[in-house]
Design a protein around this motif. Structure first.
Motif, PDB file in Angstrom:
ATOM      1  N   ASP A  94     -35.580  -7.631  26.235  1.00 20.00           N
ATOM      2  CA  ASP A  94     -35.430  -9.162  26.124  1.00 20.00           C
ATOM      3  C   ASP A  94     -34.955  -9.704  27.425  1.00 20.00           C
ATOM      4  N   ASP A  95     -34.627  -8.796  28.207  1.00 22.88           N
ATOM      5  CA  ASP A  95     -34.096  -9.748  29.608  1.00 22.88           C
ATOM      6  C   ASP A  95     -35.444  -9.581  30.808  1.00 22.88           C
ATOM      7  N   HIS A  96     -36.259  -8.997  30.472  1.00 23.11           N
ATOM      8  CA  HIS A  96     -37.962  -9.141  31.265  1.00 23.11           C
ATOM      9  C   HIS A  96     -38.613 -10.397  31.203  1.00 23.11           C
ATOM     10  N   LEU A  97     -39.611 -11.006  32.221  1.00 25.05           N
ATOM     11  CA  LEU A  97     -40.226 -12.119  32.053  1.00 25.05           C
ATOM     12  C   LEU A  97     -40.932 -11.931  32.977  1.00 25.05           C
ATOM     13  N   PRO A  98     -42.696 -11.703  32.230  1.00 23.13           N
ATOM     14  CA  PRO A  98     -43.900 -11.692  33.525  1.00 23.13           C
ATOM     15  C   PRO A  98     -43.794 -12.630  33.845  1.00 23.13           C
ATOM     16  N   ARG A  99     -44.281 -12.622  35.249  1.00 28.50           N
ATOM     17  CA  ARG A  99     -44.130 -13.569  36.385  1.00 28.50           C
ATOM     18  C   ARG A  99     -45.719 -13.627  36.401  1.00 28.50           C
ATOM     19  N   THR A 100     -46.487 -12.926  36.090  1.00 28.04           N
ATOM     20  CA  THR A 100     -47.552 -12.617  37.337  1.00 28.04           C
ATOM     21  C   THR A 100     -48.832 -13.062  35.705  1.00 28.04           C
ATOM     22  N   VAL A 101     -49.397 -14.546  36.263  1.00 27.24           N
ATOM     23  CA  VAL A 101     -50.707 -14.331  34.864  1.00 27.24           C
ATOM     24  C   VAL A 101     -51.784 -13.401  35.037  1.00 27.24           C
ATOM     25  N   GLY A 102     -51.803 -13.254  34.031  1.00 25.47           N
ATOM     26  CA  GLY A 102     -53.057 -12.068  33.767  1.00 25.47           C
ATOM     27  C   GLY A 102     -52.321 -10.725  33.286  1.00 25.47           C
ATOM     28  N   TRP A 103     -50.945 -10.092  33.605  1.00 19.10           N
ATOM     29  CA  TRP A 103     -50.064  -9.339  33.678  1.00 19.10           C
ATOM     30  C   TRP A 103     -51.060  -7.890  33.064  1.00 19.10           C
ATOM     31  N   ASP A 104     -51.317  -8.410  31.787  1.00 17.72           N
ATOM     32  CA  ASP A 104     -51.569  -7.783  30.242  1.00 17.72           C
ATOM     33  C   ASP A 104     -53.192  -7.156  30.897  1.00 17.72           C
ATOM     34  N   GLY A 121     -45.113  -2.524  36.241  1.00 15.67           N
ATOM     35  CA  GLY A 121     -45.182  -3.415  36.987  1.00 15.67           C
ATOM     36  C   GLY A 121     -43.563  -3.667  37.842  1.00 15.67           C
ATOM     37  N   ASN A 122     -43.880  -4.074  38.737  1.00 13.88           N
ATOM     38  CA  ASN A 122     -42.817  -5.064  39.469  1.00 13.88           C
ATOM     39  C   ASN A 122     -41.157  -5.714  39.056  1.00 13.88           C
ATOM     40  N   ASP A 123     -40.411  -5.282  38.544  1.00 15.30           N
ATOM     41  CA  ASP A 123     -39.259  -5.779  38.187  1.00 15.30           C
ATOM     42  C   ASP A 123     -37.948  -6.785  38.661  1.00 15.30           C
ATOM     43  N   LEU A 124     -38.630  -6.728  40.806  1.00 13.86           N
ATOM     44  CA  LEU A 124     -37.992  -6.598  41.228  1.00 13.86           C
ATOM     45  C   LEU A 124     -36.080  -6.809  41.582  1.00 13.86           C
ATOM     46  N   ASP A 176     -47.437  -5.914  42.895  1.00 17.21           N
ATOM     47  CA  ASP A 176     -48.042  -7.439  42.736  1.00 17.21           C
ATOM     48  C   ASP A 176     -48.267  -7.702  41.265  1.00 17.21           C
ATOM     49  N   VAL A 177     -47.461  -7.156  40.690  1.00 12.90           N
ATOM     50  CA  VAL A 177     -47.501  -7.179  39.265  1.00 12.90           C
ATOM     51  C   VAL A 177     -45.782  -7.352  39.037  1.00 12.90           C
ATOM     52  N   VAL A 178     -45.819  -8.642  38.721  1.00 16.36           N
ATOM     53  CA  VAL A 178     -44.237  -8.824  38.218  1.00 16.36           C
ATOM     54  C   VAL A 178     -43.398  -9.088  36.875  1.00 16.36           C
ATOM     55  N   VAL A 179     -43.117  -8.570  36.157  1.00 19.47           N
ATOM     56  CA  VAL A 179     -42.138  -8.191  35.086  1.00 19.47           C
ATOM     57  C   VAL A 179     -40.167  -8.551  35.966  1.00 19.47           C
ATOM     58  N   GLU A 180     -39.975  -9.074  35.839  1.00 21.24           N
ATOM     59  CA  GLU A 180     -38.695  -9.382  36.234  1.00 21.24           C
ATOM     60  C   GLU A 180     -38.171  -8.916  35.392  1.00 21.24           C
ATOM     61  N   HIS A 181     -36.678  -8.408  36.023  1.00 18.36           N
ATOM     62  CA  HIS A 181     -35.636  -7.523  34.855  1.00 18.36           C
ATOM     63  C   HIS A 181     -34.569  -8.504  35.278  1.00 18.36           C
ATOM     64  N   LEU A 182     -34.017  -9.691  34.097  1.00 16.55           N
ATOM     65  CA  LEU A 182     -33.019 -10.929  34.323  1.00 16.55           C
ATOM     66  C   LEU A 182     -31.523  -9.595  33.774  1.00 16.55           C
ATOM     67  N   HIS A 183     -31.405  -9.030  34.989  1.00 14.86           N
ATOM     68  CA  HIS A 183     -30.667  -8.179  34.411  1.00 14.86           C
ATOM     69  C   HIS A 183     -29.005  -8.386  34.966  1.00 14.86           C
TER      70      HIS A 183
END
Length: 232
Positions: A94-104, A121-124, A176-183
């Motif tokens: 619940d602390d991930h957040l897809p940022r890239t449109v079309g990641w799926d 993907g890239n969780d940064l 290049d597919v960003v699914v940020e981990h807000l940790h």
């Protein structure tokens, strides 16, 4: 059949779940299903139920409420059911957040190329080092009956996914597919009670031991089961 279902175990953070759902709305290319898995003893259960009521007309949002099992056992309990209904099943916190449109769509295309395999993907934070979020072809779950090593409560699950993908020679990282981990480890969230509980040294040590035993004894059997399932 849905192309991709993402399982999201969540506790104490209904606002995070609402944020994640909005990110799905904003970024998904396909009809990707978000399945929230909520504990029936969660103090925030009324807020989760209010969110589910508000999204009751959304066909791609589902919420399951059940006994608290912790993250790993919750995934193992839910994954086989959803694997039978989708080409691929994934995990996000619940602390991930897809940022890239079309990641799926990118995930599905890569899984199609692999045939059987995993993608992340890239969780940064961990980036290529660990799949803190992941999607896998459903045959992996259907062959083994599991999504993570049995007995692991929260940590070292991403290490297991990486080890499985390498053992299968079928795991892809999409930088290049960003699914940020807000940790909180990266200063992107507060160290709330949930983070403190699941990052305790005792739990980490126990889950590390489970992972080590699984990698030595169970991983070869998983690989064999998956390959036999493919041939069958």
């Amino acid at each position: 059949m849905t192309e991709l279902t993402i399982l999201v175990p969540t506790r104490g953070r209904p606002e995070n779940l609402a944020r994640l759902w909005q990110a799905f709305v904003d970024t998904c290319e396909f009809e990707t299903r978000l399945v929230a898995l909520v504990d029936n003893d969660d103090p925030e259960l009324p807020a989760y139920q209010q969110l589910a009521d508000r999204l009751s007309e959304e066909p791609m949002f589902r919420m399951g409420i059940g006994p608290r099992l912790r993250l790993g056992p919750t995934l193992n309990a839910a994954a086989p059911k959803w694997a039978a209904r989708a080409r691929a099943v994934g995990f996000m916190g619940d602390d991930h957040l897809p940022r890239t449109v079309g990641w799926d769509g990118r995930y599905l295309a890569e899984l199609e190329r692999l045939g059987t395999g995993l993608v992340y993907g890239n969780d940064l934070i961990q980036q290529a080092a660990l799949p803190t979020q992941v999607a896998m072809t459903s045959d992996i779950i259907l062959a083994t009956g599991q999504m993570v090593p049995a007995g692991a409560l929260h940590l070292w699950l991403d290490n297991a996914w990486l080890a499985l993908g390498r053992a299968l020679d079928a795991i892809s990282y999409l930088p290049d597919v960003v699914v940020e981990h807000l940790h909180p480890i990266a200063g992107r969230a507060d160290w709330d009670a949930g983070y403190q509980e699941c990052n305790a040294d005792a739990l980490s040590d126990a889950d590390r031991a489970v992972f080590g035993q699984w990698r030595e004894h169970e991983l070869p059997r998983w690989v064999q089961q998956i390959k036999e399932y493919e041939r069958g």
